[in-house]
Design an enzyme around this catalytic site. Structure first.
Site, PDB file in Angstrom:
ATOM      1  N   ASP A  64       0.843  -1.195   0.000  1.00 12.90           N
ATOM      2  CA  ASP A  64       0.000   0.000   0.000  1.00 12.90           C
ATOM      3  C   ASP A  64       0.881   1.249   0.000  1.00 12.90           C
ATOM      4  O   ASP A  64       1.310   1.733   1.052  1.00 12.90           O
ATOM      5  CB  ASP A  64      -0.918  -0.016   1.220  1.00 12.90           C
ATOM      6  N   GLU A 133       8.119  -3.915  -8.720  1.00  9.94           N
ATOM      7  CA  GLU A 133       8.922  -3.284  -7.667  1.00  9.94           C
ATOM      8  C   GLU A 133      10.149  -2.530  -8.175  1.00  9.94           C
ATOM      9  O   GLU A 133      10.477  -1.445  -7.673  1.00  9.94           O
ATOM     10  CB  GLU A 133       9.376  -4.355  -6.652  1.00  9.94           C
TER      11      GLU A 133
END
Length: 254
Positions: A64, A133
């Site tokens: 998040d 990522e």
């Protein structure tokens, strides 16, 4: 129990655990991890099958970033440990129940971790899988041990480096998805008809044996935790995350 981030229902010996954070794109926060731990602990004694689901458009989109940005904006020192995340994936992979990920829509980053840690992965034709990522200077440290175990090093390496989504068809060819169909609900029901016949003792002994055969997950834990702490405590990475949340701009967009 009254959960804030998940919806849970029990049907005989099956637990349906739905990630439910529609306002946060089904992202992973500390409370979600804690609530999932609570449910899996409840399932250890009697439940034989756990079905992990998300929303129709997004299964789970990973960490998040909004919560990270809020912590940084308020001046809080970010000290969240990755260990609860890794331990949750371990419970999915080695716990005394059959775990099924039922994927519709997007599975990204930590969401792919849930998928990779599951015993069986079912999907509909809308499903897609990505590890984003590295776009933010991070990498999927806690996900990779589970993903490599499932699809092999090079495919996990390619998915990490390219950061772009792959289709459900590609995921099926790579072994990330076990079966897919336009009607994944029907596919799930067919699997549950078979899995419900398995005994709790049989599942417990089987999962324990398999986890001992492939014990790399336990040995990988210290390395994964150290790597995750390093990238998520890097001020430059945190700045890129906050900038993305506040402006919608990716790191390369100056």
């Amino acid at each position: 129990m009254n959960y804030q981030t998940i919806q849970v229902r029990f049907q005989d010996s099956v637990c349906f655990l739905k990630i439910y954070r529609p306002d946060a794109n089904n992202a992973i926060n500390d409370q979600l991890i804690e609530e999932c731990h609570q449910v899996l602990s409840l399932c250890e004694e009697l439940i034989t099958v756990i079905v992990l689901e998300g929303l129709p458009e997004v299964f789970c989109f990973g960490a998040d970033f909004q919560e990270i940005n809020s912590q940084m904006s308020s001046g809080q020192q970010r000290q969240a440990s990755p260990e609860p995340v890794y331990d949750l994936l371990m419970k999915l992979a080695t716990g005394p129940y059959v775990t099924i990920s039922h994927v519709r829509g997007k599975a990204n980053a930590g969401g792919v971790g849930f998928v990779a840690a599951s015993d069986i992965v079912l999907a509909d034709t809308s499903a897609q899988f990505s590890l984003s990522e590295l776009l933010f200077g991070l990498f999927p440290a806690c996900v990779l041990p589970f993903l490599i175990r499932r699809i092999g090093f090079q495919k996990a390496n390619y998915l990490s480096l390219m950061t772009q989504p792959i289709s459900v068809q590609q995921a099926y060819q790579w072994g990330l998805v076990d079966a897919y169909d336009m009607s994944s609900e029907t596919l799930l029901r067919k699997h549950l008809l078979r899995l419900r016949r398995l005994s709790k003792t049989g599942i417990l002994r089987y999962k324990r044996y398999v986890s001992q055969l492939y014990d790399s997950l336990l040995h990988s834990k210290p390395l994964a935790l150290a790597a995750s702490k390093e990238v998520f405590s890097d001020p430059d990475n945190l700045e890129l995350i906050c900038r993305y949340v506040e402006t919608g701009q990716f790191p390369w967009e100056r």
